[in-house]
Design an enzyme around this catalytic site. Structure first.
Site, mmCIF file in Angstrom:
data_model
loop_
_atom_site.group_PDB
_atom_site.id
_atom_site.type_symbol
_atom_site.label_atom_id
_atom_site.label_comp_id
_atom_site.label_asym_id
_atom_site.label_seq_id
_atom_site.Cartn_x
_atom_site.Cartn_y
_atom_site.Cartn_z
ATOM 1 N N LYS A 120 0.830 -1.204 0.000
ATOM 2 C CA LYS A 120 0.000 0.000 0.000
ATOM 3 C C LYS A 120 0.866 1.257 0.000
ATOM 4 O O LYS A 120 0.638 2.179 -0.786
ATOM 5 C CB LYS A 120 -0.928 0.012 1.217
ATOM 6 C CG LYS A 120 -1.921 1.178 1.199
ATOM 7 C CD LYS A 120 -2.447 1.520 2.580
ATOM 8 C CE LYS A 120 -1.469 2.406 3.323
ATOM 9 N NZ LYS A 120 -2.018 2.977 4.565
ATOM 10 N N ASP A 145 -6.604 0.926 1.251
ATOM 11 C CA ASP A 145 -6.574 0.961 2.710
ATOM 12 C C ASP A 145 -7.961 0.571 3.233
ATOM 13 O O ASP A 145 -8.803 0.100 2.481
ATOM 14 C CB ASP A 145 -6.143 2.341 3.210
ATOM 15 C CG ASP A 145 -7.215 3.403 2.983
ATOM 16 O OD1 ASP A 145 -8.161 3.152 2.211
ATOM 17 O OD2 ASP A 145 -7.116 4.486 3.591
#
Length: 220
Positions: A120, A145
């Protein structure tokens, strides 16, 4: 959800916010890398408060490394998990100095090799700091997320039990990728942060409420 509905969702999100960006404050790829590393299980607001104190003192790998773990902690102690984050940050700075001449590498594999940096974080840096639409192998990507995980699954835009599954589902189901993929991360995360919130989504004021396939919509 069909292609036509997804296109409408993307068009409305774009009309509402034509040039979205992160709410983390940064002036260089390194500052963004640090901010994203610090943002795990913390709000952007809390990270910005800390980096506003840290960056005037140290905003390069060498300067932060020179502070040491205890020195860094003094600036980020208001952020959750600050002990481990300080240690990872110092280790990351050491690698950047030793292996990358103090420069954030524009490469996924090298980014993910940094302590505290996962897929991420690497995706955010590649997209937001370097303006990447595709990765080194020419594949589309999106940083997912908890906000994006929730919005994608709740609306029916994409489905996935894990962030990895959701990322691949978003990529697979997003039409006109060259047109929409670059800004999609920011559109979805901001929508999840301010409208499609976790406990009580603000369906009544949602600009895509009529396109959303969530079966338990709530009043404003």
């Amino acid at each position: 959800m069909n292609k036509a509905k997804r296109i409408q969702i993307l068009q409305r999100l774009r009309e509402n916010n034509p040039k979205p960006t992160t709410e983390l404050e940064f002036n260089s790829p390194f500052e963004l890398l640090v901010a994203v590393l610090l943002s795990a299980q913390a709000t952007d607001v809390s990270v910005n408060k800390a980096t506003r104190l840290l960056y005037p003192v140290a905003n390069t790998p060498q300067a932060i490394f020179d502070l040491g773990v205890d020195g860094v902690k003094q600036y980020i102690k208001t952020i959750g998990l600050f002990n481990s984050k300080a240690e990872n940050l110092i280790k990351t700075c050491r690698i950047l100095i030793d292996q990358h001449n103090g420069i954030v590498p524009e490469n996924r594999e090298a980014l993910e090799a940094l302590p505290g940096v996962g897929r991420k974080t690497a995706n955010v840096v590649l997209n937001t700091a370097f303006g990447w639409l595709k990765d080194n192998e020419g594949n589309y990507f999106i940083a997912v997320d908890t906000h994006i995980q929730r919005v994608a699954n709740r609306t029916g835009y994409a489905k996935g039990k894990t962030v990895e599954e959701t990322e691949q589902s978003i990529i697979r189901n997003t039409p006109n990728k060259e047109e929409f993929m670059f800004d999609l991360h920011h559109w979805l995360i901001l929508h999840g942060r301010y409208t499609c919130v976790a406990r009580k989504p603000k369906c009544g004021s949602c600009i895509i409420e009529d396109l959303c396939e969530f079966k338990e919509k709530v009043d404003p």
